[in-house]
Scaffold this motif. Structure first.
Motif, PDB file in Angstrom:
ATOM      1  N   GLU A 202      11.795  36.328  29.013  1.00 58.87           N
ATOM      2  CA  GLU A 202      13.194  36.534  28.618  1.00 58.87           C
ATOM      3  C   GLU A 202      13.977  35.282  28.996  1.00 58.87           C
ATOM      4  OE1 GLU A 202      16.685  39.969  28.872  1.00 58.87           O
ATOM      5  OE2 GLU A 202      14.947  40.060  30.218  1.00 58.87           O
ATOM      6  N   LEU A 203      14.746  34.766  28.030  1.00 59.35           N
ATOM      7  CA  LEU A 203      15.511  33.543  28.237  1.00 59.35           C
ATOM      8  C   LEU A 203      16.990  33.864  28.389  1.00 59.35           C
ATOM      9  CD1 LEU A 203      13.805  31.317  25.506  1.00 59.35           C
ATOM     10  CD2 LEU A 203      13.281  31.403  27.952  1.00 59.35           C
ATOM     11  N   PHE A 204      17.661  33.105  29.240  1.00 61.35           N
ATOM     12  CA  PHE A 204      19.077  33.333  29.520  1.00 61.35           C
ATOM     13  C   PHE A 204      19.852  32.019  29.456  1.00 61.35           C
ATOM     14  CE2 PHE A 204      16.687  36.503  31.896  1.00 61.35           C
ATOM     15  CZ  PHE A 204      17.361  37.683  31.643  1.00 61.35           C
ATOM     16  N   GLY A 205      21.072  32.091  28.968  1.00 57.91           N
ATOM     17  CA  GLY A 205      22.014  31.002  29.082  1.00 57.91           C
ATOM     18  C   GLY A 205      21.662  29.721  28.387  1.00 57.91           C
ATOM     19  N   GLY A 206      20.906  29.773  27.325  1.00 61.42           N
ATOM     20  CA  GLY A 206      20.591  28.555  26.591  1.00 61.42           C
ATOM     21  C   GLY A 206      19.254  27.942  26.911  1.00 61.42           C
ATOM     22  N   ALA A 207      18.489  28.508  27.842  1.00 63.02           N
ATOM     23  CA  ALA A 207      17.114  28.036  28.040  1.00 63.02           C
ATOM     24  C   ALA A 207      16.332  28.231  26.750  1.00 63.02           C
ATOM     25  CB  ALA A 207      16.451  28.798  29.186  1.00 63.02           C
ATOM     26  N   SER A 208      15.457  27.299  26.419  1.00 56.90           N
ATOM     27  CA  SER A 208      14.768  27.364  25.138  1.00 56.90           C
ATOM     28  C   SER A 208      13.505  26.525  25.173  1.00 56.90           C
ATOM     29  CB  SER A 208      15.669  26.881  24.002  1.00 56.90           C
ATOM     30  OG  SER A 208      16.003  25.509  24.183  1.00 56.90           O
ATOM     31  N   ILE A 209      12.712  26.629  24.108  1.00 58.30           N
ATOM     32  CA  ILE A 209      11.529  25.788  23.963  1.00 58.30           C
ATOM     33  C   ILE A 209      11.965  24.424  23.433  1.00 58.30           C
ATOM     34  CG2 ILE A 209       9.361  25.502  22.701  1.00 58.30           C
ATOM     35  CD1 ILE A 209       9.155  28.560  22.613  1.00 58.30           C
ATOM     36  N   PHE A 210      11.476  23.362  24.044  1.00 59.14           N
ATOM     37  CA  PHE A 210      11.812  22.021  23.605  1.00 59.14           C
ATOM     38  C   PHE A 210      11.225  21.754  22.206  1.00 59.14           C
ATOM     39  CE2 PHE A 210      10.634  17.425  23.515  1.00 59.14           C
ATOM     40  CZ  PHE A 210      11.923  16.915  23.448  1.00 59.14           C
ATOM     41  N   GLN A 211      12.073  21.267  21.339  1.00 53.07           N
ATOM     42  CA  GLN A 211      11.641  20.902  19.987  1.00 53.07           C
ATOM     43  C   GLN A 211      11.686  19.386  19.885  1.00 53.07           C
ATOM     44  OE1 GLN A 211      10.565  23.266  17.994  1.00 53.07           O
ATOM     45  NE2 GLN A 211      11.291  25.035  19.164  1.00 53.07           N
ATOM     46  N   GLY A 212      10.549  18.765  20.115  1.00 51.17           N
ATOM     47  CA  GLY A 212      10.533  17.314  20.235  1.00 51.17           C
ATOM     48  C   GLY A 212      10.484  16.570  18.917  1.00 51.17           C
ATOM     49  N   GLY A 213      10.174  17.348  17.823  1.00 55.89           N
ATOM     50  CA  GLY A 213       9.963  16.735  16.515  1.00 55.89           C
ATOM     51  C   GLY A 213      10.995  15.714  16.135  1.00 55.89           C
TER      52      GLY A 213
END
Length: 213
Positions: A202-213
């Protein structure tokens, strides 16, 4: 291994939903938190005092006890850590913190804590230590202990970048890192965080998977 792990950049300020989730998970197991300092604190222990205030803001029912990995704390003292509702791995220099943790057998203690249903909270350096590798810490930390084995506790199967600020330099560094290691990176700005259990993430407050593309 049972998982109940929070990874954060810092303990204050926190996203409201993250703060509520953290309080609920700790309080259903007890009211005491073991604070593990990344290095021994002298005098008034200012970082510890700040963390006491942070946890009081999470819930006024929580109490925080100080530990560090120096010889001032015996093995029997550290063996008591799994009895706490939560163990908190603090911020600091990731490389020197991990060196001290290995010398004191901290990983095995944390594994027993998690297996017994305890909550593990890692912030900043402490969050990186929970991942497969601490090499990502080199973006912000100096490897001043000359560590060559950069493996982490491997409690999760991804990498974690706390204090993410989305600058071009940071994004380019992470993209290169991701390509080199072929492992997913979660990014976490200050105030954000994530909660991992056996059921998922569960993610909170804008944590996310890095999209390096």
């Amino acid at each position: 291994m049972t998982k109940n792990i929070f990874l954060l950049s810092m303990t204050a300020p926190l996203d409201d939903e993250l703060r509520e989730s953290l309080a609920q998970e700790i309080l259903r197991r007890g009211a005491r938190v073991a604070y593990i300092s990344s290095s021994p604190q002298e005098g008034g222990r200012p970082y510890y005092q700040s963390t006491i205030a942070d946890y009081a803001a999470i819930s006024p029912d929580l109490a925080v006890d100080y530990f560090d990995l120096s010889s001032a704390f015996t093995d029997s003292m550290l063996e008591a850590l799994p009895a706490y509702a939560a163990i908190y791995l603090s911020g600091g220099n990731t490389f020197s913190f991990m060196e001290a943790a290995r010398k004191r057998g901290l990983k095995e203690i944390l594994e027993r804590h998690l297996a017994g249903g305890g909550v593990l909270v890692g912030a900043s350096a402490g969050s990186i230590m929970c991942t497969p590798s601490i090499e990502i810490a080199a973006f912000a930390d100096e490897n001043d202990v000359g560590m060559t084995d950069l493996s982490g506790f491997d409690f999760v199967d991804f990498e974690f970048q706390p204090h993410f600020t989305d600058t071009p330099d940071e994004c380019a560094w992470l993209a290169e890192y991701e390509e080199k290691h072929e492992r997913q990176i979660y990014i976490c700005n200050d105030g954000a965080g994530m909660h991992l259990t056996d059921s998922g993430v569960e993610l909170f407050g804008g944590a996310s998977i890095f999209q390096g593309g």
